[in-house]
Design a protein around this motif. Sequence first.
Motif, PDB file in Angstrom:
ATOM      1  N   UNK A   1       6.703  -5.599   8.841  1.00  2.98           N
ATOM      2  CA  UNK A   1       6.588  -6.816   8.063  1.00  2.98           C
ATOM      3  C   UNK A   1       5.722  -6.517   6.732  1.00  2.98           C
ATOM      4  N   UNK A   2       4.439  -6.151   7.180  1.00  3.67           N
ATOM      5  CA  UNK A   2       3.230  -5.884   6.322  1.00  3.67           C
ATOM      6  C   UNK A   2       3.773  -4.718   5.340  1.00  3.67           C
TER       7      UNK A   2
ATOM      8  N   UNK B   1       6.731  -4.826   4.264  1.00  2.00           N
ATOM      9  CA  UNK B   1       7.734  -5.036   3.445  1.00  2.00           C
ATOM     10  C   UNK B   1       9.242  -4.967   3.986  1.00  2.00           C
ATOM     11  N   UNK B   2       9.138  -4.743   5.424  1.00  4.89           N
ATOM     12  CA  UNK B   2      10.397  -4.271   6.046  1.00  4.89           C
ATOM     13  C   UNK B   2      10.646  -5.468   7.024  1.00  4.89           C
TER      14      UNK B   2
ATOM     15  N   UNK C   1      10.951  -7.005  10.388  1.00  7.41           N
ATOM     16  CA  UNK C   1       9.899  -6.956  11.501  1.00  7.41           C
ATOM     17  C   UNK C   1      10.426  -6.312  12.815  1.00  7.41           C
TER      18      UNK C   1
END
Lengths: 154, 427
Positions: free
Chosen positions: B185-186, B188-189, B191
Motif C-alpha cells: 500500500x505504501x 502505491x499498490x 494491499x
Amino acid sequence: MLTAEEIGEIEHEAKNYPVRSAVTIDALQIVQRHRGWVSDEAIQDLANHLGVSKADLDSVASFYNLIYRHRVGRHVIHLCDSVSCWVMGYRQVREELEKQLGIDFGGTTADSRFTFLPVVCLGCCDHAPAMLIDGDLHTDLSPGSIANTLERYL
Amino acid sequence: MLAIEKPLTGNMRGDGSPVDIDAYEAGGGYQALRKILHGMEPKQVTQEIKSANLRGRGGAGFSTGTKWSFVPLGPDVPNPTYLVCNADEMEPGTFKDRLLMERDPHQLIEGMIVACYAIEGDVAYIFLRNEYRLCAERISRALAEAYDRNYLGKNILGSGFNLEMRLHISAGRYMCGEESGLLNALEGKRANPRLKPPYPTTAGLFGKPTVVNNVETLCCVPHIINHGAEWFRALSHSDDGGTKLYGVSGKVKRPGLWELPMGTPVREILEDHAGGMRDGLKLRGLVPGGASTEFITDADLDLPMDFKGLAKAGSRMGTGTMIVLDDNTCPVGMTWNLMQFFARESCGWCTPCWSGLGWAERLLAAMEDGNGEQGDIEKLEQLAKWWSPGNTFCALAPGAAEPLQSALKHFRDDFERHIREGHCPHH
C-alpha cells in the motif's frame, strides 16, 4: 484534465517517496478531495500524469474502501458495522438511518444530500455505536439521536 | 509514582488535549534520544530492547529487539533502511493506538527516532488509517515541532545522524494492517500480501531493509531507554515486559481503556476496571484481543492477559482489547458479523480466503435467518480448517478461523438450536 492545484498537491506528496508511482494512493485522495469522487475521466488523467496504466490505477482505486468510484452525495455517512457496534445496537441505528434517508448501504438520496456506506471498526468501541459523517466522528448513537445529527448536514 | 507505573499514559492531559513539545520535554521527553545519540551504539539500543522483553503490541507478539536485530547494519547495506509505524488500527474492537497518537504524539515520534537509530534507518513512515483525522492533525503538528527542534532532519542534535519522517494517510482497507500488505500500500499498490521469505527486515519497502512496528510497541521504546530493561520487565506481572493498554467493549458497566501491568488477569480488567456486566446481563464469553482471537468463557477469566497466558485457553491476547458477549446477544449473530467483516476485507489474493470466507458468511447468514440446514456446522468446521496457517498467504483467514472455531465449540448448542428451530431465539 487535472487542475494546476491538483497537480501541485500531487507533486508535493510525490517528494515523500523514492518511486513516482508510490504517490498513487495520495493522488487518488487528492483528486477525490477536490471533486468529491474519482470518475473514469479522472482515472485516465491521473494514469497519464503518473505514467501508469489506466487498468493498474483502477485496480488500486477500486481496492480501497474510501476511494469513491461512483458519484456520492454532498455528505457521506460511514456507519461502523463491526463487532462492538453490532453488539451495542448497530442494527437499530442502521434501521433508523435507512428510514430517515430512504436508502440502504450504497445508496445516495434523490436530492444528493447523503450517501450511506458501512465502514470497518472506527476505533471508538467504548463509545459504540459510532459513525463518521464527512470525517466527523459521532459516537454513543441511538435511534433517537439520528434525526438531530443529520440536521447538521445540509 | 503515577508516571512510573503508567509510562505510556501517565503524562497525558485530563482534558483530552495533546501533550505539546514543551510539555513533552518537561516530562523527560527526548531524553532517550539524547542518551543514545551521545553514548550508545545501535546494537546496544537493540540489545536493551531485547532484554526488556518488549513484544509487539499489534497482535502477533514477536520480540521487538529480535526483529530489529534481523536488519543488516554497516556501510555495505543498500540504502535506505526504512522504519514503518503501523498505525492502521482496523482490528474490530481495538481502540488503543488512537489514544496514544491523539494524546501524546511526541512519545511515538521519539520511539520511532530511537528505533531508526538502532536499525540505522534513514526514512520513517507513519502509516495511518484515514478515519483517524484527529491523529493526523496532531501528528502533523508534532512532526513539524520535532523538525523545528532538530529531533528530525539532518545531523540530529549535532550527532551526524540523519532521519526523515513522513505521515502517510491510507485510503482504507483492513489488509493494510498486514505487514507486507502495508508495504505494498505504501508503494502505491493494492494491499495484497507478499510471499515470505524474504522478510521485510531484509527486503521490505521498495525492496530495502524495513522494520514494521505497531504504535504501542514504539511508544514503549523511549521509556525502556530512559529507565532500563530491568525496570521495564519489573512493570509486568509476567515474562513479557512492560505495561499494556487493555480495553473492554460490549455491554459492561464502564467500557474503556486502561494501562495496566502486562499479565493482569482477565477478571480484574473486566470486573474491577470495566465494572462487570450491566445489571441483568450475564457474561457468555469474550474475544480477548480483537476480532481475530478465539472466544474464551467465564471458566478462563483468571488467566493472565499476556501472550502465554491466554494460550492455555486456546486463545491469544491479540491487541488486548476485549469484546464481551452477553447472554442477551446471539453468539451465532456475533459470529456472522465477524465473518461478514473478514469476507468483505479479504483482498482476494488466495482462494481459501476469498472463497471460503464468503461461503462461511452465507452459511451463517442463512442460519441466523432461520434457513440453516443439517450439516452446516460441519461445513463451517471444515472451512475453518482450510484457513489454517500455511494454507494462505497471510494471517487474515487464519485470524477468521479463530473466533469461528471457538464459537462452534463454546456455543454449539446455539448453532444447533438455530438449525433445529428454524429461527434465531434472540429475535
